[in-house]
Design a protein around this motif. Structure first.
Motif, PDB file in Angstrom:
ATOM      1  N   ALA A  37      -1.695  -3.775  -0.363  1.00 46.37           N
ATOM      2  CA  ALA A  37      -2.490  -3.725  -1.533  1.00 46.37           C
ATOM      3  C   ALA A  37      -1.456  -3.116  -2.623  1.00 46.37           C
ATOM      4  O   ALA A  37      -0.990  -1.942  -2.400  1.00 46.37           O
ATOM      5  N   THR A  38      -1.290  -3.797  -3.753  1.00 50.38           N
ATOM      6  CA  THR A  38      -0.506  -3.149  -4.933  1.00 50.38           C
ATOM      7  C   THR A  38      -1.476  -3.233  -6.241  1.00 50.38           C
ATOM      8  O   THR A  38      -2.577  -3.974  -6.263  1.00 50.38           O
ATOM      9  N   GLU A  39      -0.887  -2.626  -7.168  1.00 50.26           N
ATOM     10  CA  GLU A  39      -1.750  -2.888  -8.313  1.00 50.26           C
ATOM     11  C   GLU A  39      -1.753  -4.424  -8.993  1.00 50.26           C
ATOM     12  O   GLU A  39      -2.795  -4.802  -9.766  1.00 50.26           O
ATOM     13  N   ASP A  40      -0.781  -5.144  -8.355  1.00 49.51           N
ATOM     14  CA  ASP A  40      -0.995  -6.555  -8.763  1.00 49.51           C
ATOM     15  C   ASP A  40      -1.871  -7.256  -7.824  1.00 49.51           C
ATOM     16  O   ASP A  40      -1.966  -8.643  -8.134  1.00 49.51           O
ATOM     17  N   SER A  41      -2.351  -6.797  -6.776  1.00 49.16           N
ATOM     18  CA  SER A  41      -3.284  -7.317  -5.810  1.00 49.16           C
ATOM     19  C   SER A  41      -4.545  -7.884  -6.449  1.00 49.16           C
ATOM     20  O   SER A  41      -4.912  -7.078  -7.453  1.00 49.16           O
ATOM     21  N   MET A  82     -11.215  -2.974  -8.264  1.00 43.75           N
ATOM     22  CA  MET A  82     -10.247  -2.668  -7.337  1.00 43.75           C
ATOM     23  C   MET A  82     -10.643  -1.171  -7.031  1.00 43.75           C
ATOM     24  O   MET A  82     -10.828  -0.344  -7.688  1.00 43.75           O
ATOM     25  N   PRO A  83     -10.667  -1.152  -5.398  1.00 43.78           N
ATOM     26  CA  PRO A  83     -11.170   0.202  -5.011  1.00 43.78           C
ATOM     27  C   PRO A  83      -9.856   1.138  -5.269  1.00 43.78           C
ATOM     28  O   PRO A  83      -8.731   0.810  -5.216  1.00 43.78           O
ATOM     29  N   GLU A  84     -10.092   2.371  -5.128  1.00 44.85           N
ATOM     30  CA  GLU A  84      -8.839   3.482  -5.269  1.00 44.85           C
ATOM     31  C   GLU A  84      -8.505   3.488  -3.905  1.00 44.85           C
ATOM     32  O   GLU A  84      -9.196   4.514  -2.979  1.00 44.85           O
ATOM     33  N   VAL A 117      -5.528   1.021   9.698  1.00 40.64           N
ATOM     34  CA  VAL A 117      -5.672   0.722   8.378  1.00 40.64           C
ATOM     35  C   VAL A 117      -7.020   1.498   7.642  1.00 40.64           C
ATOM     36  O   VAL A 117      -7.062   2.194   6.674  1.00 40.64           O
ATOM     37  N   TRP A 118      -8.090   1.125   8.631  1.00 32.31           N
ATOM     38  CA  TRP A 118      -9.499   1.619   8.232  1.00 32.31           C
ATOM     39  C   TRP A 118      -9.316   3.122   8.271  1.00 32.31           C
ATOM     40  O   TRP A 118     -10.310   3.706   7.070  1.00 32.31           O
ATOM     41  N   GLU A 119      -9.073   3.831   9.368  1.00 30.49           N
ATOM     42  CA  GLU A 119      -9.097   5.262   9.178  1.00 30.49           C
ATOM     43  C   GLU A 119      -8.507   5.954   7.938  1.00 30.49           C
ATOM     44  O   GLU A 119      -9.025   6.869   7.279  1.00 30.49           O
ATOM     45  N   ALA A 120      -7.327   5.258   7.285  1.00 32.06           N
ATOM     46  CA  ALA A 120      -6.577   5.661   6.324  1.00 32.06           C
ATOM     47  C   ALA A 120      -7.346   5.516   5.179  1.00 32.06           C
ATOM     48  O   ALA A 120      -7.201   6.532   4.019  1.00 32.06           O
ATOM     49  N   CYS A 121      -8.412   4.816   4.965  1.00 35.87           N
ATOM     50  CA  CYS A 121      -9.057   4.460   3.845  1.00 35.87           C
ATOM     51  C   CYS A 121     -10.496   5.213   4.055  1.00 35.87           C
ATOM     52  O   CYS A 121     -11.641   4.650   3.488  1.00 35.87           O
ATOM     53  N   GLU A 122     -10.503   6.314   4.981  1.00 32.55           N
ATOM     54  CA  GLU A 122     -11.918   6.949   4.986  1.00 32.55           C
ATOM     55  C   GLU A 122     -12.677   7.279   3.860  1.00 32.55           C
ATOM     56  O   GLU A 122     -13.936   7.309   3.972  1.00 32.55           O
ATOM     57  N   ALA A 123     -11.916   7.554   2.833  1.00 31.86           N
ATOM     58  CA  ALA A 123     -12.917   7.874   1.792  1.00 31.86           C
ATOM     59  C   ALA A 123     -13.576   6.757   0.973  1.00 31.86           C
ATOM     60  O   ALA A 123     -14.655   6.981   0.492  1.00 31.86           O
ATOM     61  N   LEU A 124     -13.222   5.531   1.278  1.00 32.66           N
ATOM     62  CA  LEU A 124     -13.922   4.452   1.053  1.00 32.66           C
ATOM     63  C   LEU A 124     -15.141   3.802   1.974  1.00 32.66           C
ATOM     64  O   LEU A 124     -15.855   3.028   1.781  1.00 32.66           O
ATOM     65  N   HIS A 125     -15.268   4.435   3.157  1.00 33.31           N
ATOM     66  CA  HIS A 125     -16.267   4.056   4.049  1.00 33.31           C
ATOM     67  C   HIS A 125     -17.675   3.816   3.508  1.00 33.31           C
ATOM     68  O   HIS A 125     -18.203   2.919   3.765  1.00 33.31           O
ATOM     69  N   SER A 126     -18.125   4.845   2.914  1.00 29.60           N
ATOM     70  CA  SER A 126     -19.537   4.847   2.634  1.00 29.60           C
ATOM     71  C   SER A 126     -19.751   3.671   1.385  1.00 29.60           C
ATOM     72  O   SER A 126     -20.611   3.008   1.503  1.00 29.60           O
ATOM     73  N   GLN A 127     -18.614   3.644   0.376  1.00 28.91           N
ATOM     74  CA  GLN A 127     -18.883   2.546  -0.673  1.00 28.91           C
ATOM     75  C   GLN A 127     -19.044   1.425   0.130  1.00 28.91           C
ATOM     76  O   GLN A 127     -19.525   0.599  -0.298  1.00 28.91           O
ATOM     77  N   ILE A 128     -17.936   1.067   1.086  1.00 28.66           N
ATOM     78  CA  ILE A 128     -17.922  -0.283   1.714  1.00 28.66           C
ATOM     79  C   ILE A 128     -19.283  -0.611   2.576  1.00 28.66           C
ATOM     80  O   ILE A 128     -19.747  -1.707   2.640  1.00 28.66           O
ATOM     81  N   GLY A 129     -19.575   0.421   3.160  1.00 21.29           N
ATOM     82  CA  GLY A 129     -20.954   0.385   3.859  1.00 21.29           C
ATOM     83  C   GLY A 129     -22.088   0.060   3.076  1.00 21.29           C
ATOM     84  O   GLY A 129     -22.913  -0.954   3.274  1.00 21.29           O
ATOM     85  N   GLU A 130     -22.250   0.487   1.962  1.00 21.44           N
ATOM     86  CA  GLU A 130     -23.012   0.428   0.829  1.00 21.44           C
ATOM     87  C   GLU A 130     -23.027  -1.024   0.338  1.00 21.44           C
ATOM     88  O   GLU A 130     -24.073  -1.674   0.011  1.00 21.44           O
TER      89      GLU A 130
END
Length: 139
Positions: A37-41, A82-84, A117-130
């Motif tokens: 993903a990029t800023e253009d995605s 777009m998630p951070e 990939v998923w583990e690298a995005c650990e900070a987003l796990h709770s947001q995606i789960g919610e």
């Protein structure tokens, strides 16, 4: 030397020709969408990728089930933000996956890639789960 995008196309041919009922191809699409993903995605592509990884790795969905969840999320149309994302999104790359022997080893490597990939995005796990709990009723 093939570009990473050319390698993706090679991997996609492999996964589409498997004809597997679990549709492992969906996991390739999701891992790629998040990792590259990029800023253009498009935000929907990135969010659906993250949701697909969550459903697969945290809830045990196969690719066909993830695909159905994506269809459910797409109706009715909504605007996705777009998630951070972290700068680095996993150490496993497409070429690592392609080094696997086609068949079960390939599917295992696709899961290793997805997990990377998923583990690298650990900070987003709770947001995606919610999001999955709210939008899909998946706890």
């Amino acid at each position: 030397m093939a570009s990473e995008e050319e390698l993706l196309h090679e991997l996609m041919v492999c996964t589409l020709t498997l004809g597997d009922a679990t549709f492992v191809h969906q996991h390739v699409v999701d891992a790629w969408a998040v990792q590259h993903a990029t800023e253009d995605s498009k935000p929907i592509a990135v969010m659906f990728g993250l949701i697909g990884l969550y459903l697969h790795l945290e809830r045990g969905f196969n690719g066909r089930e993830v695909q159905r969840a994506h269809m459910q999320l797409g109706t009715p149309r909504r605007t996705w933000s777009m998630p951070e994302l972290p700068e680095r999104r996993g150490a496993i790359r497409v070429d690592d996956v392609l080094e696997a022997v086609p068949g079960l080893d390939l599917q295992v490597m696709i899961d290793v890639w997805c997990n990377s990939v998923w583990e690298a995005c650990e900070a987003l796990h709770s947001q995606i789960g919610e999001t999955c709990a709210f939008e899909l009723g998946v706890w």
